[in-house]
Write a protein that holds these residues in place. Structure first.
Motif, short mmCIF file in Angstrom:
data_model
loop_
_atom_site.label_atom_id
_atom_site.label_comp_id
_atom_site.label_asym_id
_atom_site.label_seq_id
_atom_site.Cartn_x
_atom_site.Cartn_y
_atom_site.Cartn_z
N THR A 8 0.84 -1.19 0.00
CA THR A 8 0.00 0.00 0.00
C THR A 8 0.88 1.25 0.00
O THR A 8 2.07 1.19 0.30
CB THR A 8 -0.92 0.05 1.23
OG1 THR A 8 -0.12 0.22 2.41
CG2 THR A 8 -1.74 -1.23 1.36
N TYR A 55 -3.34 1.70 -3.22
CA TYR A 55 -2.33 0.80 -3.79
C TYR A 55 -1.39 1.48 -4.79
O TYR A 55 -0.35 0.90 -5.14
CB TYR A 55 -3.01 -0.37 -4.50
CG TYR A 55 -3.77 -1.28 -3.57
CD1 TYR A 55 -3.11 -2.15 -2.71
CD2 TYR A 55 -5.16 -1.26 -3.52
CE1 TYR A 55 -3.81 -2.99 -1.84
CE2 TYR A 55 -5.87 -2.09 -2.67
CZ TYR A 55 -5.19 -2.95 -1.82
OH TYR A 55 -5.88 -3.77 -0.97
N ALA A 61 -0.33 -4.48 -7.17
CA ALA A 61 -1.21 -4.60 -6.00
C ALA A 61 -2.62 -4.13 -6.36
O ALA A 61 -3.62 -4.75 -5.96
CB ALA A 61 -0.66 -3.79 -4.84
N GLY A 96 -3.84 -3.94 3.22
CA GLY A 96 -3.48 -4.02 1.81
C GLY A 96 -3.86 -5.36 1.20
O GLY A 96 -4.90 -5.94 1.53
#
Length: 276
Positions: A8, A55, A61, A96
């Motif tokens: 994150t 992200y 991600a 995350g």
């Protein structure tokens, strides 16, 4: 700076972010509904700007988070979906990609209970109460009915938006707080809904039997006899018949409406029933 363990950016959502989510939810939650993923595309569109901030834009991600949000399917009440949204973002902001499995389980576990509560209360009960009140006032020539209906819709939409802030602030604690109350709320809404259906049958379904057989030279008013047994028993029987039809295999609401229309025309032509 990217946190390697969770992938994150360390971004914390603001009130402006939550306000944007609410606006998108009100105008586009159902826009992408489809039979394969149902509400998932609309759900992802609502939170996509915030996922990009959490992200980072065009990162692996972010792609992983988007794929998780769209698998396998998601379908819940329009009126309570922001509870899931708020908790979801609180988890992803903190954990995350490591929290995506929790998010997927959360959505799967809550979408059913929230759908039954939201649809029964906000999709059926409140529109029935305030819609019937507004319609009856309008039929009586009172223009205040429309303002009652508008006010009820505004309050419901305000409640939809308020949920996002509460759910985000409470995060996962809200799940444990609500878990033992979901069944009680559902049962209470069901009981209240039954009462409202009974009240609407009595006030809005007007049908009487006009059968007056002559027995031993004495005319017999069947409707008066039924009224002495149970007032409004004929409308109640008609509604019960419709519910029975809807429970038959292959029966749809459209077919049930057609059956009732045909039945009404036939019985009316035979002068066996009339409008009460």
């Amino acid at each position: 700076m990217t946190t390697m363990s969770s992938k994150t950016t360390g971004y914390k959502l603001t009130k402006a972010d939550l306000r944007q989510i609410n606006i998108r939810n009100l105008v586009g939650f159902q826009a992408g509904w489809n039979y394969e993923r149902m509400q998932h595309s609309g759900y992802l569109w609502i939170i996509l700007p915030q996922l990009r901030k959490i992200y980072g834009d065009n990162t692996e991600a972010l792609k992983t988070a988007c794929r998780t949000q769209c698998s396998p399917f998601f379908n819940t009440s329009n009126f309570l979906n922001t509870i899931i949204t708020g908790i979801d973002l609180a988890i992803e902001e903190t954990e995350g990609v490591e929290g995506l499995e929790t998010v997927a389980s959360l959505k799967t576990g809550l979408m059913g209970p929230l759908a039954s509560i939201g649809d029964s209360i906000f999709g059926s009960l409140l529109p029935t109460i305030f819609g019937a009140l507004a319609a009856n006032m309008a039929m009586a020539g009172n223009p205040l009915g429309i303002f009652i209906w508008i006010a009820s819709c505004v309050v419901v939409d305000w409640f939809r938006c308020k949920q996002t802030y509460i759910a985000y602030d409470q995060g996962m604690k809200l799940v444990t707080t609500m878990s033992d109350k979901l069944n009680a709320i559902t049962d209470a809404a069901t009981v209240m809904g039954v009462f409202m259906v009974g009240a609407l049958i009595s006030t809005n379904v007007g049908i009487v039997l006009t059968i007056n057989p002559n027995i031993g030279g004495v005319p017999l008013n069947v409707q008066d006899i039924l009224n002495n047994i149970c007032p409004k028993i004929v409308p109640a029987a008609l509604v019960g018949f419709v519910y029975w039809l809807l429970g038959r295999k292959g029966m749809t609401s459209t077919k049930a409406i057609f059956v009732v229309l045909v039945l009404g025309v036939v019985l009316g032509a035979l002068e066996l029933v009339a409008k009460g």
